[in-house]
Motif scaffolding. Structure first.
Motif, PDB file in Angstrom:
ATOM      1  N   THR A  52      -8.885  10.769  60.190  1.00  0.00           N
ATOM      2  CA  THR A  52      -7.869  11.564  60.869  1.00  0.00           C
ATOM      3  C   THR A  52      -7.625  11.041  62.280  1.00  0.00           C
ATOM      4  O   THR A  52      -8.320  10.149  62.771  1.00  0.00           O
ATOM      5  CB  THR A  52      -8.304  13.029  60.957  1.00  0.00           C
ATOM      6  N   SER A  53      -6.639  11.637  62.936  1.00  0.00           N
ATOM      7  CA  SER A  53      -6.344  11.260  64.322  1.00  0.00           C
ATOM      8  C   SER A  53      -7.517  11.582  65.241  1.00  0.00           C
ATOM      9  O   SER A  53      -7.675  10.952  66.284  1.00  0.00           O
ATOM     10  CB  SER A  53      -5.082  11.957  64.801  1.00  0.00           C
ATOM     11  N   ALA A  54      -8.356  12.536  64.831  1.00  0.00           N
ATOM     12  CA  ALA A  54      -9.545  12.892  65.605  1.00  0.00           C
ATOM     13  C   ALA A  54     -10.771  12.086  65.177  1.00  0.00           C
ATOM     14  O   ALA A  54     -11.891  12.390  65.602  1.00  0.00           O
ATOM     15  CB  ALA A  54      -9.839  14.382  65.450  1.00  0.00           C
ATOM     16  N   ALA A  55     -10.540  11.093  64.317  1.00  0.00           N
ATOM     17  CA  ALA A  55     -11.603  10.196  63.849  1.00  0.00           C
ATOM     18  C   ALA A  55     -12.589  10.866  62.899  1.00  0.00           C
ATOM     19  O   ALA A  55     -13.710  10.369  62.704  1.00  0.00           O
ATOM     20  CB  ALA A  55     -12.334   9.527  64.998  1.00  0.00           C
ATOM     21  N   ASN A  56     -12.194  11.970  62.311  1.00  0.00           N
ATOM     22  CA  ASN A  56     -12.993  12.536  61.234  1.00  0.00           C
ATOM     23  C   ASN A  56     -12.755  11.732  59.964  1.00  0.00           C
ATOM     24  O   ASN A  56     -11.625  11.322  59.688  1.00  0.00           O
ATOM     25  CB  ASN A  56     -12.625  13.997  61.002  1.00  0.00           C
ATOM     26  N   ILE A  69     -14.820   3.568  57.054  1.00  0.00           N
ATOM     27  CA  ILE A  69     -13.464   3.449  57.601  1.00  0.00           C
ATOM     28  C   ILE A  69     -13.529   3.676  59.103  1.00  0.00           C
ATOM     29  O   ILE A  69     -14.305   4.499  59.583  1.00  0.00           O
ATOM     30  CB  ILE A  69     -12.497   4.448  56.926  1.00  0.00           C
ATOM     31  N   SER A  70     -12.728   2.903  59.832  1.00  0.00           N
ATOM     32  CA  SER A  70     -12.672   3.069  61.282  1.00  0.00           C
ATOM     33  C   SER A  70     -11.258   2.750  61.749  1.00  0.00           C
ATOM     34  O   SER A  70     -10.477   2.136  61.017  1.00  0.00           O
ATOM     35  CB  SER A  70     -13.697   2.175  61.970  1.00  0.00           C
ATOM     36  N   ARG A  71     -10.956   3.165  62.948  1.00  0.00           N
ATOM     37  CA  ARG A  71      -9.640   2.879  63.513  1.00  0.00           C
ATOM     38  C   ARG A  71      -9.799   2.403  64.941  1.00  0.00           C
ATOM     39  O   ARG A  71     -10.684   2.864  65.658  1.00  0.00           O
ATOM     40  CB  ARG A  71      -8.737   4.112  63.437  1.00  0.00           C
ATOM     41  N   ASP A  72      -8.930   1.482  65.343  1.00  0.00           N
ATOM     42  CA  ASP A  72      -8.861   0.984  66.708  1.00  0.00           C
ATOM     43  C   ASP A  72      -7.447   1.276  67.184  1.00  0.00           C
ATOM     44  O   ASP A  72      -6.521   0.488  66.922  1.00  0.00           O
ATOM     45  CB  ASP A  72      -9.182  -0.505  66.744  1.00  0.00           C
TER      46      ASP A  72
END
Length: 115
Positions: A52-56, A69-72
């Motif tokens: 999610t946008s909150a990194a959940n 899964i990760s986001r930068d």
């Protein structure tokens, strides 16, 4: 131009690792739900991992403990680290961005796990 471009797929032996990337252009991913899906021949597309946008994060039972899964957000990129790969992980992996009724798909990248 709105575009999601997956990369990092390939062939690997069972037990190996791959890291998929989803580079996004045309919009910023920070407010989007980002999901990796996969589809094998003859099977429906299934959700593998989401962030999610909150990194959940959330994972399919079949990959929990093996995939991450990760986001930068500054790089506008989402990753899928895949460890301890199994033959049943063989599929085309797709990146998806969703916000409200807006869905954007990438073109997919092939992952093959075989000895």
């Amino acid at each position: 131009q709105v575009q999601l471009v997956e990369s990092g797929g390939g062939s690997v032996q069972p037990g190996g690792s791959l890291r998929l990337s989803c580079a996004v252009s045309g919009f910023t991913i920070s407010t989007y739900l980002m999901t990796w899906y996969r589809q094998s021949p003859g099977k429906e597309r299934e959700s593998v991992a989401a962030i999610t946008s909150a990194a959940n994060t959330n994972y399919a039972d079949s990959v929990r403990g093996r995939f991450t899964i990760s986001r930068d957000n500054p790089k506008n990129t989402v990753y899928l680290q895949m460890n301890s790969l199994k033959p049943e992980d063989t599929a085309v992996y797709y990146c998806n961005a969703r916000r409200g009724l807006t869905y954007v798909w990438g073109q997919g990248t092939q992952v093959t796990v075989s000895s």
